[in-house]
Design a protein around this motif. Structure first.
Motif, PDB file in Angstrom:
ATOM      1  N   ARG A   1       0.818  -1.213   0.000  1.00  0.00           N
ATOM      2  CA  ARG A   1       0.000   0.000   0.000  1.00  0.00           C
ATOM      3  C   ARG A   1       0.853   1.265   0.000  1.00  0.00           C
ATOM      4  O   ARG A   1       0.493   2.266  -0.623  1.00  0.00           O
ATOM      5  CB  ARG A   1      -0.918  -0.007   1.224  1.00  0.00           C
ATOM      6  CG  ARG A   1      -1.914   1.118   1.277  1.00  0.00           C
ATOM      7  CD  ARG A   1      -2.916   0.938   2.397  1.00  0.00           C
ATOM      8  NE  ARG A   1      -2.339   0.991   3.716  1.00  0.00           N
ATOM      9  CZ  ARG A   1      -2.138   2.123   4.403  1.00  0.00           C
ATOM     10  NH1 ARG A   1      -2.457   3.276   3.884  1.00  0.00           N
ATOM     11  NH2 ARG A   1      -1.632   2.076   5.614  1.00  0.00           N
ATOM     12  N   ASN A   2       1.994   1.209   0.661  1.00  0.00           N
ATOM     13  CA  ASN A   2       2.860   2.386   0.747  1.00  0.00           C
ATOM     14  C   ASN A   2       3.982   2.381  -0.285  1.00  0.00           C
ATOM     15  O   ASN A   2       4.870   3.234  -0.243  1.00  0.00           O
ATOM     16  CB  ASN A   2       3.443   2.502   2.155  1.00  0.00           C
ATOM     17  CG  ASN A   2       2.362   2.810   3.173  1.00  0.00           C
ATOM     18  OD1 ASN A   2       1.564   3.711   2.976  1.00  0.00           O
ATOM     19  ND2 ASN A   2       2.325   2.049   4.243  1.00  0.00           N
ATOM     20  N   GLY A   3       3.966   1.415  -1.207  1.00  0.00           N
ATOM     21  CA  GLY A   3       4.958   1.357  -2.273  1.00  0.00           C
ATOM     22  C   GLY A   3       6.369   1.098  -1.783  1.00  0.00           C
ATOM     23  O   GLY A   3       7.321   1.618  -2.357  1.00  0.00           O
ATOM     24  N   LEU A   4       6.511   0.284  -0.744  1.00  0.00           N
ATOM     25  CA  LEU A   4       7.827   0.037  -0.160  1.00  0.00           C
ATOM     26  C   LEU A   4       8.422  -1.318  -0.527  1.00  0.00           C
ATOM     27  O   LEU A   4       9.534  -1.625  -0.085  1.00  0.00           O
ATOM     28  CB  LEU A   4       7.752   0.166   1.364  1.00  0.00           C
ATOM     29  CG  LEU A   4       7.394   1.569   1.878  1.00  0.00           C
ATOM     30  CD1 LEU A   4       7.185   1.550   3.373  1.00  0.00           C
ATOM     31  CD2 LEU A   4       8.463   2.558   1.479  1.00  0.00           C
ATOM     32  N   ILE A   5       7.705  -2.116  -1.314  1.00  0.00           N
ATOM     33  CA  ILE A   5       8.254  -3.404  -1.730  1.00  0.00           C
ATOM     34  C   ILE A   5       9.475  -3.126  -2.608  1.00  0.00           C
ATOM     35  O   ILE A   5       9.425  -2.357  -3.554  1.00  0.00           O
ATOM     36  CB  ILE A   5       7.213  -4.239  -2.514  1.00  0.00           C
ATOM     37  CG1 ILE A   5       6.054  -4.641  -1.612  1.00  0.00           C
ATOM     38  CG2 ILE A   5       7.836  -5.468  -3.144  1.00  0.00           C
ATOM     39  CD1 ILE A   5       6.377  -5.659  -0.551  1.00  0.00           C
ATOM     40  N   GLY A   6      10.570  -3.758  -2.270  1.00  0.00           N
ATOM     41  CA  GLY A   6      11.797  -3.594  -3.038  1.00  0.00           C
ATOM     42  C   GLY A   6      12.682  -2.454  -2.569  1.00  0.00           C
ATOM     43  O   GLY A   6      13.815  -2.335  -3.005  1.00  0.00           O
ATOM     44  N   THR A   7      12.166  -1.599  -1.681  1.00  0.00           N
ATOM     45  CA  THR A   7      12.985  -0.488  -1.197  1.00  0.00           C
ATOM     46  C   THR A   7      13.615  -0.789   0.161  1.00  0.00           C
ATOM     47  O   THR A   7      14.545  -0.103   0.561  1.00  0.00           O
ATOM     48  CB  THR A   7      12.155   0.804  -1.075  1.00  0.00           C
ATOM     49  OG1 THR A   7      11.125   0.614  -0.117  1.00  0.00           O
ATOM     50  CG2 THR A   7      11.560   1.194  -2.415  1.00  0.00           C
ATOM     51  N   ILE A   8      13.094  -1.790   0.848  1.00  0.00           N
ATOM     52  CA  ILE A   8      13.619  -2.161   2.168  1.00  0.00           C
ATOM     53  C   ILE A   8      14.449  -3.427   2.012  1.00  0.00           C
ATOM     54  O   ILE A   8      14.028  -4.379   1.344  1.00  0.00           O
ATOM     55  CB  ILE A   8      12.471  -2.394   3.174  1.00  0.00           C
ATOM     56  CG1 ILE A   8      11.662  -1.106   3.357  1.00  0.00           C
ATOM     57  CG2 ILE A   8      13.005  -2.866   4.510  1.00  0.00           C
ATOM     58  CD1 ILE A   8      10.454  -1.247   4.247  1.00  0.00           C
ATOM     59  N   SER A   9      15.615  -3.457   2.641  1.00  0.00           N
ATOM     60  CA  SER A   9      16.479  -4.642   2.566  1.00  0.00           C
ATOM     61  C   SER A   9      15.825  -5.804   3.311  1.00  0.00           C
ATOM     62  O   SER A   9      14.942  -5.610   4.155  1.00  0.00           O
ATOM     63  CB  SER A   9      17.849  -4.342   3.182  1.00  0.00           C
ATOM     64  OG  SER A   9      17.720  -4.183   4.588  1.00  0.00           O
ATOM     65  N   TRP A  10      16.276  -7.025   3.013  1.00  0.00           N
ATOM     66  CA  TRP A  10      15.754  -8.205   3.698  1.00  0.00           C
ATOM     67  C   TRP A  10      16.040  -8.138   5.193  1.00  0.00           C
ATOM     68  O   TRP A  10      15.221  -8.547   6.004  1.00  0.00           O
ATOM     69  CB  TRP A  10      16.346  -9.485   3.105  1.00  0.00           C
ATOM     70  CG  TRP A  10      15.708  -9.824   1.792  1.00  0.00           C
ATOM     71  CD1 TRP A  10      16.241  -9.656   0.553  1.00  0.00           C
ATOM     72  CD2 TRP A  10      14.390 -10.359   1.597  1.00  0.00           C
ATOM     73  NE1 TRP A  10      15.330 -10.040  -0.410  1.00  0.00           N
ATOM     74  CE2 TRP A  10      14.185 -10.492   0.210  1.00  0.00           C
ATOM     75  CE3 TRP A  10      13.363 -10.735   2.450  1.00  0.00           C
ATOM     76  CZ2 TRP A  10      13.004 -10.973  -0.327  1.00  0.00           C
ATOM     77  CZ3 TRP A  10      12.186 -11.221   1.901  1.00  0.00           C
ATOM     78  CH2 TRP A  10      12.020 -11.338   0.530  1.00  0.00           C
ATOM     79  N   GLN A  11      17.208  -7.596   5.551  1.00  0.00           N
ATOM     80  CA  GLN A  11      17.558  -7.469   6.958  1.00  0.00           C
ATOM     81  C   GLN A  11      16.619  -6.474   7.650  1.00  0.00           C
ATOM     82  O   GLN A  11      16.146  -6.722   8.768  1.00  0.00           O
ATOM     83  CB  GLN A  11      19.018  -7.005   7.129  1.00  0.00           C
ATOM     84  CG  GLN A  11      20.031  -7.982   6.627  1.00  0.00           C
ATOM     85  CD  GLN A  11      20.335  -7.822   5.142  1.00  0.00           C
ATOM     86  OE1 GLN A  11      19.720  -7.022   4.436  1.00  0.00           O
ATOM     87  NE2 GLN A  11      21.275  -8.616   4.651  1.00  0.00           N
ATOM     88  N   GLY A  12      16.350  -5.369   6.985  1.00  0.00           N
ATOM     89  CA  GLY A  12      15.426  -4.379   7.528  1.00  0.00           C
ATOM     90  C   GLY A  12      14.020  -4.929   7.653  1.00  0.00           C
ATOM     91  O   GLY A  12      13.321  -4.671   8.634  1.00  0.00           O
ATOM     92  N   LEU A  13      13.611  -5.688   6.664  1.00  0.00           N
ATOM     93  CA  LEU A  13      12.296  -6.312   6.676  1.00  0.00           C
ATOM     94  C   LEU A  13      12.179  -7.329   7.812  1.00  0.00           C
ATOM     95  O   LEU A  13      11.170  -7.363   8.521  1.00  0.00           O
ATOM     96  CB  LEU A  13      12.034  -6.983   5.326  1.00  0.00           C
ATOM     97  CG  LEU A  13      10.608  -7.321   4.971  1.00  0.00           C
ATOM     98  CD1 LEU A  13       9.726  -6.085   5.009  1.00  0.00           C
ATOM     99  CD2 LEU A  13      10.552  -7.958   3.603  1.00  0.00           C
ATOM    100  N   LEU A  14      13.210  -8.127   7.998  1.00  0.00           N
ATOM    101  CA  LEU A  14      13.215  -9.115   9.078  1.00  0.00           C
ATOM    102  C   LEU A  14      13.184  -8.430  10.435  1.00  0.00           C
ATOM    103  O   LEU A  14      12.443  -8.851  11.331  1.00  0.00           O
ATOM    104  CB  LEU A  14      14.436 -10.029   8.957  1.00  0.00           C
ATOM    105  CG  LEU A  14      14.531 -11.155   9.975  1.00  0.00           C
ATOM    106  CD1 LEU A  14      13.330 -12.089   9.868  1.00  0.00           C
ATOM    107  CD2 LEU A  14      15.821 -11.932   9.778  1.00  0.00           C
ATOM    108  N   LEU A  15      13.955  -7.366  10.586  1.00  0.00           N
ATOM    109  CA  LEU A  15      13.950  -6.612  11.842  1.00  0.00           C
ATOM    110  C   LEU A  15      12.568  -6.032  12.115  1.00  0.00           C
ATOM    111  O   LEU A  15      12.060  -6.125  13.236  1.00  0.00           O
ATOM    112  CB  LEU A  15      15.000  -5.505  11.809  1.00  0.00           C
ATOM    113  CG  LEU A  15      15.049  -4.597  13.035  1.00  0.00           C
ATOM    114  CD1 LEU A  15      15.454  -5.382  14.268  1.00  0.00           C
ATOM    115  CD2 LEU A  15      15.986  -3.441  12.797  1.00  0.00           C
TER     116      LEU A  15
END
Length: 162
Positions: free
Chosen positions: A30-44
């Protein structure tokens, strides 16, 4: 439904995991953030959100939702009505609280310009509720109940207001 403290913990973990994955995915898209956040950031973010959601569900929203759902005037012997009332109460409480969490993390990461905090909160609550209720009723709830019955609770499930 869970009857012991241990079963409540397992059930809560399953529900929180499913809802956090679903709601995080929805909000990232919804916020258009897919692909902009690293996997590590996403996991955190997942770990922090999961811990927050589990604690809020276990100690604040869960007990309050159960109290409200079982005080409503309906036939408690009908399992579907109990499930629906608990789900609506849980989703409402969790959306209200976790929208604060989501808004706080988004303001911390990237403060929006020109938006009022209160307006952002109500917009976020509305959009999250519209997605969270069907997610809970149609996907996460049935899957969690199935897995709970299959792997945690061996005997026939019963509903108790405690």
């Amino acid at each position: 439904m869970p009857t012991t403290k241990k079963e409540h913990i397992y059930y809560g973990l399953m529900m929180c995991c499913g809802m956090v994955v679903g709601m995080m995915s929805y909000n990232l898209i919804r916020n258009g953030l897919i692909g902009t956040i690293s996997w590590q950031g996403l996991l955190l973010q997942f770990v922090l959100c999961f811990i927050t959601a589990f604690l809020v569900e276990s100690f604040v929203v869960g007990p309050l939702a159960k109290k409200i759902a079982f005080s409503l005037p309906f036939d408690k012997s009908k399992q579907i009505l109990v499930i629906l009332s608990m789900s609506v109460c849980m989703v409402t409480g969790m959306v209200l609280v976790m929208s604060v969490y989501g808004l706080a993390t988004s303001y911390f990461m990237n403060p929006p310009a020109g938006q009022s905090l209160l307006g952002s909160y109500f917009t976020t609550v509305g959009k999250n509720f519209i997605f969270a209720l069907p997610l809970q009723l149609l996907i996460v709830g049935p899957i969690a109940r199935y897995l709970f019955k299959r792997f945690i609770k061996s005997e026939k499930m019963t509903i108790s207001p405690t």
